[in-house]
Design a protein around this motif. Sequence first.
Motif, PDB file in Angstrom:
ATOM      1  N   THR A  87       0.821  -1.202   0.000  1.00  0.00           N
ATOM      2  CA  THR A  87       0.000   0.000   0.000  1.00  0.00           C
ATOM      3  C   THR A  87       0.859   1.258   0.000  1.00  0.00           C
ATOM      4  N   VAL A  88       1.831   1.341   0.903  1.00  0.00           N
ATOM      5  CA  VAL A  88       2.668   2.543   0.957  1.00  0.00           C
ATOM      6  C   VAL A  88       3.603   2.613  -0.246  1.00  0.00           C
ATOM      7  N   GLY A  89       3.812   1.488  -0.921  1.00  0.00           N
ATOM      8  CA  GLY A  89       4.642   1.465  -2.120  1.00  0.00           C
ATOM      9  C   GLY A  89       3.939   1.967  -3.370  1.00  0.00           C
ATOM     10  N   GLY A  90       2.675   2.314  -3.254  1.00  0.00           N
ATOM     11  CA  GLY A  90       1.971   2.908  -4.395  1.00  0.00           C
ATOM     12  C   GLY A  90       1.086   1.971  -5.179  1.00  0.00           C
ATOM     13  N   GLY A  91       0.959   0.713  -4.730  1.00  0.00           N
ATOM     14  CA  GLY A  91       0.071  -0.217  -5.425  1.00  0.00           C
ATOM     15  C   GLY A  91       0.736  -0.859  -6.623  1.00  0.00           C
ATOM     16  N   ASN A  92      -0.055  -1.063  -7.677  1.00  0.00           N
ATOM     17  CA  ASN A  92       0.436  -1.694  -8.895  1.00  0.00           C
ATOM     18  C   ASN A  92      -0.382  -1.174 -10.087  1.00  0.00           C
ATOM     19  N   ASP A  93      -0.312  -1.854 -11.229  1.00  0.00           N
ATOM     20  CA  ASP A  93      -1.059  -1.397 -12.398  1.00  0.00           C
ATOM     21  C   ASP A  93      -2.561  -1.506 -12.218  1.00  0.00           C
ATOM     22  N   TYR A  94      -3.000  -2.374 -11.324  1.00  0.00           N
ATOM     23  CA  TYR A  94      -4.432  -2.542 -11.075  1.00  0.00           C
ATOM     24  C   TYR A  94      -4.985  -1.418 -10.199  1.00  0.00           C
ATOM     25  N   ALA A  95      -4.219  -0.991  -9.219  1.00  0.00           N
ATOM     26  CA  ALA A  95      -4.670   0.069  -8.309  1.00  0.00           C
ATOM     27  C   ALA A  95      -3.496   0.962  -7.966  1.00  0.00           C
TER      28      ALA A  95
END
Length: 141
Positions: free
Chosen positions: A127-135
């Motif tokens: 979550t703190v890493g910014g998520g991924n391509d999906y979210a």
Amino acid sequence: MQPTGGSVAAFVAQVTPAKRRRDAETLIALMSEVSGREPELWGTIIGFGSCHYRYPTGNEGDMPLIAFAPRKAASTLYVLDGTGEHPAELARLGPHTASVGCVYIKDLELVDQEVLRTLVHKAYAFTVGGGNDYARITVTG
């Protein structure tokens, strides 16, 4: 979803059964330690920090960085990167059930505490890493 500003201690004091109240206290300590943040009530969810998410579809909203809910049947841990990202941890965790984004634990004393800590840490890091391509996730608090 937004923090409601209620007292976490007062909410937890009313949680039943007593085992779920005990588990809530344990999860608050664990998630506070992992996140370095204080718990806040988001309705009946106890969350730590906040973020804004946006899906490629354009749907967006706010949520805690990491959270759980002490439900009567089980403690519900919200795993924002999805339980499918944690097969090794879930295989070693101990008695639980899972859905796409939640882990349900009826008794924290029966699960492996180090595996639980690893699961919580990885979900928080996602979550703190910014998520991924999906979210895409932006930390807001």
